[in-house]
Design a protein around this motif. Sequence first.
Motif, mmCIF file in Angstrom:
data_model
loop_
_atom_site.group_PDB
_atom_site.id
_atom_site.type_symbol
_atom_site.label_atom_id
_atom_site.label_comp_id
_atom_site.label_asym_id
_atom_site.label_seq_id
_atom_site.Cartn_x
_atom_site.Cartn_y
_atom_site.Cartn_z
ATOM 1 N N ILE A 8 0.548 -3.664 5.691
ATOM 2 C CA ILE A 8 -0.159 -3.046 6.820
ATOM 3 C C ILE A 8 0.523 -1.739 7.214
ATOM 4 C CG2 ILE A 8 -0.703 -3.295 9.284
ATOM 5 C CD1 ILE A 8 -1.252 -6.267 8.712
ATOM 6 N N GLY A 9 1.860 -1.721 7.210
ATOM 7 C CA GLY A 9 2.606 -0.506 7.531
ATOM 8 C C GLY A 9 2.311 0.617 6.539
ATOM 9 N N ILE A 10 2.254 0.290 5.254
ATOM 10 C CA ILE A 10 1.960 1.288 4.230
ATOM 11 C C ILE A 10 0.542 1.810 4.384
ATOM 12 C CG2 ILE A 10 1.610 1.607 1.742
ATOM 13 C CD1 ILE A 10 4.054 -0.237 1.319
ATOM 14 N N VAL A 11 -0.415 0.920 4.658
ATOM 15 C CA VAL A 11 -1.804 1.342 4.851
ATOM 16 C C VAL A 11 -1.927 2.255 6.071
ATOM 17 C CG1 VAL A 11 -4.121 0.521 5.453
ATOM 18 C CG2 VAL A 11 -2.835 -0.614 3.633
ATOM 19 N N VAL A 12 -1.278 1.890 7.156
ATOM 20 C CA VAL A 12 -1.321 2.722 8.373
ATOM 21 C C VAL A 12 -0.697 4.088 8.090
ATOM 22 C CG1 VAL A 12 -0.375 2.956 10.707
ATOM 23 C CG2 VAL A 12 -1.434 0.806 9.998
ATOM 24 N N TRP A 13 0.428 4.097 7.364
ATOM 25 C CA TRP A 13 1.074 5.352 7.015
ATOM 26 C C TRP A 13 0.143 6.222 6.161
ATOM 27 C CZ3 TRP A 13 2.049 6.974 2.041
ATOM 28 C CH2 TRP A 13 2.719 8.189 1.929
ATOM 29 N N ALA A 14 -0.488 5.617 5.132
ATOM 30 C CA ALA A 14 -1.380 6.358 4.231
ATOM 31 C C ALA A 14 -2.578 6.922 4.990
ATOM 32 C CB ALA A 14 -1.848 5.469 3.077
ATOM 33 N N VAL A 15 -3.137 6.136 5.880
ATOM 34 C CA VAL A 15 -4.275 6.614 6.681
ATOM 35 C C VAL A 15 -3.835 7.769 7.575
ATOM 36 C CG1 VAL A 15 -5.863 5.970 8.557
ATOM 37 C CG2 VAL A 15 -5.588 4.460 6.585
ATOM 38 N N GLY A 20 -4.045 13.446 8.683
ATOM 39 C CA GLY A 20 -3.314 14.693 8.937
ATOM 40 C C GLY A 20 -3.738 15.791 7.974
ATOM 41 N N LEU A 21 -3.941 15.440 6.719
ATOM 42 C CA LEU A 21 -4.407 16.416 5.732
ATOM 43 C C LEU A 21 -5.815 16.903 6.065
ATOM 44 C CD1 LEU A 21 -2.973 14.751 2.527
ATOM 45 C CD2 LEU A 21 -2.373 17.018 3.379
ATOM 46 N N ALA A 165 -2.120 13.603 -1.000
ATOM 47 C CA ALA A 165 -2.856 14.847 -1.292
ATOM 48 C C ALA A 165 -3.281 14.894 -2.747
ATOM 49 C CB ALA A 165 -1.999 16.063 -0.951
ATOM 50 N N ASN A 166 -2.409 14.535 -3.651
ATOM 51 C CA ASN A 166 -2.752 14.583 -5.072
ATOM 52 C C ASN A 166 -3.781 13.527 -5.456
ATOM 53 O OD1 ASN A 166 -1.024 16.725 -5.490
ATOM 54 N ND2 ASN A 166 0.702 15.427 -6.025
ATOM 55 N N ASN A 167 -3.665 12.340 -4.869
ATOM 56 C CA ASN A 167 -4.607 11.275 -5.206
ATOM 57 C C ASN A 167 -5.993 11.493 -4.628
ATOM 58 O OD1 ASN A 167 -2.957 9.670 -6.855
ATOM 59 N ND2 ASN A 167 -1.920 8.846 -5.048
ATOM 60 N N PHE A 168 -6.093 12.231 -3.530
ATOM 61 C CA PHE A 168 -7.391 12.464 -2.896
ATOM 62 C C PHE A 168 -7.867 13.908 -3.059
ATOM 63 C CE2 PHE A 168 -5.997 8.566 -0.854
ATOM 64 C CZ PHE A 168 -7.153 7.813 -0.893
#
Length: 193
Positions: A8-15, A20-21, A165-168
């Motif tokens: 959940i922490g990783i998902v929240v961080w990624a979102v 932000g991007l 950024a690279n993945n999206f």
Amino acid sequence: MILLVLVIGIVVWAVGQYNGLIAARNAFRNAFAQIDVQLQRRFELIPNLVETAKGYLAHERQTLEAVIAARGAAMAGLAAAHASPGDPAAMAQLASTQGQLNGALGRLLAVAEAYPELKANQNMMQLTEELTSTENKVAFARQAYNDSVMAYNNRREVFPASLIANNFRFGPAALLEIPAEKAQMREAPQVRF
């Protein structure tokens, strides 16, 4: 349980990174919209300037035609950049066409200096003043755009946001630098006594 909290922490961080991007990309696109507004105003002033000068500069037809052609090219460059703000090719085309327009307008104003009646014409003075004011607004808008592009590019390049950024496919955005202005800034003024 610990694994679930970690996921959940990783998902929240990624979102958060993704959002932000998106916000940074929207900021530089908005900054480009401000350039667009000022350049449109500039393009609207140019025909009036040319019409005012036409009567006085009848034998300077080539100069007037150069301004009109440069305006058309600059409008096409703006349309391409408007369709894809930040795209390096579109921004290079816009910078090139704006440089050509700046050169053509500079020649027109230099020729106008040689005609005292034209310099004294109230319409010409007002249009020249409006054009100068608009040029200043374009410069400020371009600086804000370049600052937004730099912030966006920095955000997309730093680790770990670069993974998102690279993945999206958050590609780099290009600055808007007018080549003629860059060359003029690098030339040292010569002072002679």
